[in-house]
Enzyme design. Structure first.
Site, PDB file in Angstrom:
ATOM      1  CG  PHE A 129      -1.745   1.172   1.272  1.00 33.74           C
ATOM      2  CD1 PHE A 129      -2.765   1.210   0.394  1.00 33.74           C
ATOM      3  CD2 PHE A 129      -1.574   2.212   2.234  1.00 33.74           C
ATOM      4  CE1 PHE A 129      -3.599   2.417   0.304  1.00 33.74           C
ATOM      5  CE2 PHE A 129      -2.398   3.468   2.208  1.00 33.74           C
ATOM      6  CZ  PHE A 129      -3.568   3.511   1.348  1.00 33.74           C
ATOM      7  CG  ASP A 215       5.388   3.643   1.368  1.00 31.12           C
ATOM      8  OD1 ASP A 215       5.534   4.193   2.558  1.00 31.12           O
ATOM      9  OD2 ASP A 215       4.314   3.633   0.933  1.00 31.12           O
ATOM     10  CE  LYS A 245      -0.609   5.561   7.791  1.00 24.68           C
ATOM     11  NZ  LYS A 245      -0.565   5.044   6.393  1.00 24.68           N
TER      12      LYS A 245
HETATM   13  C1  LIG Z   1      -0.635   5.266   5.120  1.00 23.28           C
HETATM   14  C2  LIG Z   1       0.097   4.999   3.940  1.00 23.28           C
HETATM   15  C3  LIG Z   1       0.443   5.894   2.930  1.00 23.28           C
HETATM   16  C4  LIG Z   1      -0.381   6.976   2.337  1.00 23.28           C
HETATM   17  O1  LIG Z   1      -0.516   7.737   3.580  1.00 23.28           O
HETATM   18  P1  LIG Z   1      -1.735   8.973   3.424  1.00 23.28           P
HETATM   19  O2  LIG Z   1      -1.092   9.879   4.413  1.00 23.28           O
HETATM   20  O3  LIG Z   1      -2.832   8.516   3.732  1.00 23.28           O
HETATM   21  O4  LIG Z   1      -1.709   9.515   2.087  1.00 23.28           O
HETATM   22  C5  LIG Z   1       1.685   5.220   1.954  1.00 23.28           C
HETATM   23  N1  LIG Z   1       2.183   4.149   2.334  1.00 23.28           N
HETATM   24  C6  LIG Z   1       1.991   3.518   3.420  1.00 23.28           C
HETATM   25  C7  LIG Z   1       3.072   2.187   3.735  1.00 23.28           C
HETATM   26  C8  LIG Z   1       1.148   3.972   4.209  1.00 23.28           C
HETATM   27  O5  LIG Z   1       0.767   3.110   5.308  1.00 23.28           O
END
Ligand SMILES: *Cc1c(COP(=O)(O)O)cnc(C)c1O
Length: 398
Positions: A129, A215, A245
């Site tokens: 994700f 990521d 986050k």
């Molecule tokens: C939450 C998340 C995102 C997206 O972040 P947003 O602030 O919702 O745009 C991207 N990568 C990972 C691994 C995430 O957990």
């Protein structure tokens, strides 16, 4: 429930009103032990006094000026990130998706600046994700998020983590730009990649000039007990990394970190953001960083994580009809269930515990990094009550 909001969320029937540490208070007086923490975002708990002070102090001074001016807070937070990571430079945005967008653009631009504009292929992984923007869903391994939104953007491809041969072939393509991977998958169900896997991909990328993007939007900023999850392993650093986050402890902010070499193409005019790196976000981000990066916090994460992992394993052993696996790393924990995970989230809520959902029928526990041993024990106790209630309900239905 309000019908004036776009119906994209399946919202829990809780009207949240205020929070304090790991506790979340609903309007109707219910109090929940919060192991969601805004999905790994309120990493210092709710209403941490140092963050409240940083935000209110800054609120009296300056909120927004635009990136056409120097913003001292940006330089100060960038310095903290650079000092504590592989990176040389940082771009600030407002979310994880924007951090990922910047990472992907940085990778393609690097090859263009190197005279190889044909290198546009981005390789992501099944069950990953990366956010909800077009590039982020194109890179993500969840086809449902693209369904009905038109084709995947050109040059985005999906691989499977366990298919080593396909990964090698992809990285060796002359059109390969970058690989994007979460060192610990979050939404996909708390899957931690091992050192050998990451090292192999790092080596292949280094050999071929393909860039490696991590990521760490969810697994970074202390969540695993190191500042960044990949720092558990020596020498498997990325070229580019997305963070968000927990970076703002609950205030919206994201960052794309890069080596100077990989950011070669990101010159004046190539990228930007109106709100990115605004003074409010930077003030909270600096305060959050100093607390999260402290030895005391990271030690606490490791201690509490061990306690929760042990407790959850023993719970799974007592409830083999309910829980079949405990996985993840640090305080990014997934419990794979037999009964439906959404129903378990509701049952846990009925017992005063908030847990998040996750891929592969997991519930995720992503509590504050400052959770105490007593709070961890209370979370285990409430989860056991939810397991027992689920078992009883199944028996009654049979
Ligand atoms: C939450 C998340 C995102 C997206 O972040 P947003 O602030 O919702 O745009 C991207 N990568 C990972 C691994 C995430 O957990």
């Amino acid at each position: 429930m309000s019908s004036e909001l776009m119906a994209v969320y399946n919202r829990a029937p809780v009207e949240v009103e205020r929070g304090e540490g790991v506790w979340l208070h609903a309007r109707d007086g219910r109090v929940f032990l919060d192991c969601v923490a805004g999905i790994a975002t309120n990493s210092l708990g709710h209403a941490h006094p140092a963050l409240v002070a940083a935000l209110t102090e800054q609120a009296h001074k300056l909120w927004h000026v635009s990136n056409i001016f120097r913003i001292p807070g940006q330089e100060e937070l960038a310095h903290r990130l650079v000092e504590n990571s592989f990176a040389d430079v940082v771009f600030f945005g407002n979310s994880g998706s924007e951090a990922v967008e910047c990472a992907l653009k940085t990778a393609r631009k690097y090859h263009a600046a190197n005279g190889q504009p044909e290198r546009i292929d981005i390789f992501g992984f099944a069950s990953s994700f990366h956010g909800r923007t077009y590039a982020a869903v194109s890179a993500s391994g969840n086809p449902a998020y693209l369904d009905g939104f038109g084709p995947r953007l050109p040059g985005y491809h999906q691989l499977v983590i366990d298919d080593a041969a396909a990964i090698e072939e992809a990285i060796r393509q002359p059109t390969a730009a970058a690989v994007i991977v979460e060192p610990v998958q979050g939404e996909g169900g708390a899957r931690a990649l091992d050192e050998a896997w990451l090292r192999r991909v790092r080596d292949l990328c280094s050999e071929t000039g393909t860039l490696l993007i991590y990521d760490e939007v969810q697994c970074g900023m202390g969540r695993t007990g190191k500042l960044f999850a990949h720092q558990w392993f020596d020498g498997v650093e990325p070229d580019i990394m997305a963070v968000a986050k927990a970076l703002g402890g609950g205030f919206p902010v994201g960052a794309c970190l890069s080596t100077a070499a990989a950011a070669k193409g990101m010159v004046v005019g190539t990228h930007g953001s109106t709100f990115g790196g605004n003074p409010l976000a930077m003030a909270v981000g600096k305060a959050a960083f100093d607390l999260i990066a402290s030895a005391a916090t990271l030690d606490n994460v490791r201690t509490i994580a061990a306690r929760l992992h042990d407790g959850l394993r023993s719970l799974a052993a007592h409830y083999p009809d309910i829980a079949v696996d405990v996985r993840g790393k640090g305080l990014l924990i997934g419990v794979k269930l037999i009964p439906n995970n959404r129903e378990m989230m509701a049952t846990a809520r009925d017992h005063g515990l908030l847990v998040a959902g996750g891929g592969d029928n997991c519930v995720r526990l992503l509590p504050s990094l400052l959770m105490t041993g007593a709070e961890a024990d209370e979370a285990l106790k409430r989860l056991e009550q939810a397991f027992a209630a689920t078992r009883a309900a199944v028996a009654e239905a049979a």
